[in-house]
Write a protein that holds these residues in place. Structure first.
Motif, short mmCIF file in Angstrom:
data_model
loop_
_atom_site.label_atom_id
_atom_site.label_comp_id
_atom_site.label_asym_id
_atom_site.label_seq_id
_atom_site.Cartn_x
_atom_site.Cartn_y
_atom_site.Cartn_z
N ALA A 90 8.45 48.80 2.10
CA ALA A 90 7.24 47.72 1.64
C ALA A 90 5.78 47.96 2.55
CB ALA A 90 7.80 46.44 2.52
N VAL A 91 5.54 49.24 3.11
CA VAL A 91 4.18 49.49 3.10
C VAL A 91 3.55 50.16 3.11
CG1 VAL A 91 3.55 50.46 4.90
CG2 VAL A 91 4.36 48.80 5.63
N ARG A 92 4.62 51.07 1.91
CA ARG A 92 3.96 51.89 1.07
C ARG A 92 3.33 51.35 -0.23
NH1 ARG A 92 8.63 55.37 3.12
NH2 ARG A 92 9.72 55.06 1.32
N THR A 93 3.63 50.08 -0.52
CA THR A 93 3.49 49.38 -1.72
C THR A 93 2.56 48.57 -1.20
OG1 THR A 93 4.56 47.35 -1.62
CG2 THR A 93 5.84 49.03 -2.47
N GLY A 94 1.70 48.99 -0.67
CA GLY A 94 0.39 47.89 -0.32
C GLY A 94 0.84 46.42 1.17
N LEU A 95 1.46 46.34 1.38
CA LEU A 95 2.33 45.28 1.78
C LEU A 95 2.09 45.75 3.56
CD1 LEU A 95 3.19 42.77 0.98
CD2 LEU A 95 6.01 43.41 2.01
N PRO A 96 1.04 44.41 4.13
CA PRO A 96 1.15 45.29 5.91
C PRO A 96 2.25 45.07 6.28
CG PRO A 96 -0.67 42.73 4.84
CD PRO A 96 0.19 43.23 3.81
N ARG A 97 2.15 45.74 7.77
CA ARG A 97 3.45 46.05 8.30
C ARG A 97 4.30 44.62 9.11
NH1 ARG A 97 5.98 50.17 10.18
NH2 ARG A 97 3.73 51.38 8.54
N THR A 99 3.57 40.92 7.75
CA THR A 99 4.00 40.76 6.93
C THR A 99 5.40 42.15 6.18
OG1 THR A 99 1.44 40.49 6.16
CG2 THR A 99 3.51 40.32 4.83
N ALA A 100 5.61 42.72 5.95
CA ALA A 100 6.91 43.16 5.70
C ALA A 100 8.22 42.84 6.70
CB ALA A 100 6.57 44.76 5.59
N ARG A 101 7.78 42.87 8.36
CA ARG A 101 8.69 42.73 8.62
C ARG A 101 9.04 41.84 9.21
NH1 ARG A 101 6.68 43.84 14.47
NH2 ARG A 101 9.21 43.28 14.72
N VAL A 102 8.56 40.10 8.90
CA VAL A 102 7.97 38.78 8.83
C VAL A 102 9.30 38.95 7.24
CG1 VAL A 102 7.62 36.83 8.36
CG2 VAL A 102 6.56 38.39 10.02
N HIS A 103 8.77 39.37 5.96
CA HIS A 103 9.65 39.40 5.35
C HIS A 103 11.10 39.58 5.01
CE1 HIS A 103 9.79 39.95 0.05
NE2 HIS A 103 10.38 39.16 0.81
N LEU A 104 11.01 40.87 5.35
CA LEU A 104 12.15 42.08 5.93
C LEU A 104 13.09 40.81 6.87
CD1 LEU A 104 14.60 44.03 4.97
CD2 LEU A 104 13.85 44.75 7.76
N PHE A 136 0.22 34.90 3.85
CA PHE A 136 0.41 35.71 2.49
C PHE A 136 1.63 35.71 1.96
CE2 PHE A 136 1.25 40.23 1.15
CZ PHE A 136 0.13 40.14 0.45
N LEU A 137 2.75 35.59 2.43
CA LEU A 137 3.84 35.20 2.06
C LEU A 137 3.79 34.60 0.15
CD1 LEU A 137 6.46 36.78 4.34
CD2 LEU A 137 5.68 37.83 2.33
N VAL A 138 3.76 32.99 1.06
CA VAL A 138 3.62 32.28 0.63
C VAL A 138 2.62 31.97 -1.01
CG1 VAL A 138 2.89 29.50 0.51
CG2 VAL A 138 4.26 30.35 1.74
N GLU A 139 1.42 32.46 -0.72
CA GLU A 139 0.24 32.92 -1.47
C GLU A 139 1.00 33.49 -2.72
OE1 GLU A 139 -3.03 34.06 0.24
OE2 GLU A 139 -3.61 32.74 1.35
N GLN A 140 1.34 34.66 -2.29
CA GLN A 140 1.95 35.47 -3.08
C GLN A 140 2.99 35.47 -3.65
OE1 GLN A 140 0.26 38.40 -3.88
NE2 GLN A 140 -1.28 38.26 -2.69
N GLY A 141 4.04 34.18 -3.43
CA GLY A 141 4.93 33.64 -4.04
C GLY A 141 6.77 34.58 -3.72
N PHE A 142 6.53 34.65 -2.51
CA PHE A 142 7.44 36.35 -2.26
C PHE A 142 8.49 34.90 -1.20
CE2 PHE A 142 4.83 40.10 -2.92
CZ PHE A 142 5.99 40.56 -3.32
N VAL A 143 7.54 33.42 -1.21
CA VAL A 143 8.28 32.91 -0.12
C VAL A 143 7.41 31.19 -0.15
CG1 VAL A 143 8.66 31.77 2.35
CG2 VAL A 143 8.45 35.03 1.99
N ARG A 144 8.54 30.31 -0.68
CA ARG A 144 8.03 28.74 -0.61
C ARG A 144 7.94 28.00 1.19
NH1 ARG A 144 12.83 28.58 -2.87
NH2 ARG A 144 14.31 26.74 -2.02
N ARG A 145 7.06 27.15 1.19
CA ARG A 145 7.50 26.30 2.49
C ARG A 145 7.61 24.95 2.21
NH1 ARG A 145 2.27 26.92 2.71
NH2 ARG A 145 2.03 28.12 4.47
N GLU A 146 9.13 24.95 3.03
CA GLU A 146 9.51 23.64 2.52
C GLU A 146 9.14 22.80 4.47
OE1 GLU A 146 13.92 23.80 1.79
OE2 GLU A 146 13.33 25.46 -0.24
#
Length: 224
Positions: A90-97, A99-104, A136-146
């Motif tokens: 994920a980091v190699r694709t440009g995601l901050p480290r 942020t990548a940990r949180v997403h994973l 960041f993840l919400v803005e990019q559409g990877f995560v939604r906030r409920e």
């Protein structure tokens, strides 16, 4: 029950499916679950080659206890190595480290959802770091906030459709490049060497963009 938590019987069927060489999508179809649920279940419990239904169920019961931090990963353990590899990818694709940990961590959670407090405790990072990452993840559409109305807190949920949306966005960018290239080809003259070169590139990119969206639409159901 489809749509609820995985049961011990579900996990046994997952193990049987893996032993029979079934794809994650086919296992998900037979259990009437999203493919992402099966992917997370297998990924966080030893992978396809190391999945054990009994151990997976016991581990899930332990993780379900509210406030239980993520189990420590030995540096050389299979799970730890897999997770680190996913973060690095994920980091190699440009995601901050961070942020990548949180997403994973969200991807590998049982229900694909966590509160900010759970992310803070599990990853042992500051609330501010979690806030930056999830925003960041919400803005990019990877995560939604409920909103949890009972406890008045936000819950962050993995957005499985994000993969489809990412393809659509990429397709639009490719199509825009094709359109600009064709306009440039016309400006240089379609019979000139430069014009022909740009026109070939524009045609190629346009066809690729069409193939991308057709393929994404064809397989979109795998995300649900």
């Amino acid at each position: 029950m489809p749509g609820g938590r995985l049961t011990q019987q579900d996990r046994q069927r997952i193990a049987t499916g893996l032993a029979d060489g079934l794809s994650y999508a086919e296992i998900a179809r037979r259990l009437e679950r999203p493919t992402s649920t099966i992917t997370r279940e297998i990924g966080r419990n030893g992978g396809a080659s190391g999945y054990r239904p009994q151990q997976a169920h016991q581990a899930t019961v332990q993780r379900a206890r509210r406030g239980t931090p993520a189990p420590p990963r030995a540096t050389g353990s299979p799970d730890g190595m897999i997770e680190e590899a996913l973060v690095e990818m994920a980091v190699r694709t440009g995601l901050p480290r961070m942020t990548a940990r949180v997403h994973l961590d969200l991807l590998l959670s049982e229900e694909g959802r966590r509160t900010a407090a759970e992310l803070t405790q599990r990853l042992k990072i500051s609330p501010a770091s979690v806030s930056v990452a999830v925003n960041f993840l919400v803005e990019q559409g990877f995560v939604r906030r409920e909103r949890d109305q009972h406890r008045r807190r936000d819950v962050y949920v993995v957005e499985d459709e994000a993969w489809y949306n990412s393809i659509v966005t990429s397709r639009m960018q490719t199509l825009e490049t094709a359109q600009v290239s064709m306009a440039a080809a016309e400006a240089y003259g379609m019979e000139s060497p430069v014009g022909r070169r740009l026109a070939r590139a524009a045609t190629f990119l346009e066809r690729i963009s069409l193939d991308m969206i057709e393929s994404a639409d064809r397989w979109r159901a795998l995300l649900t």
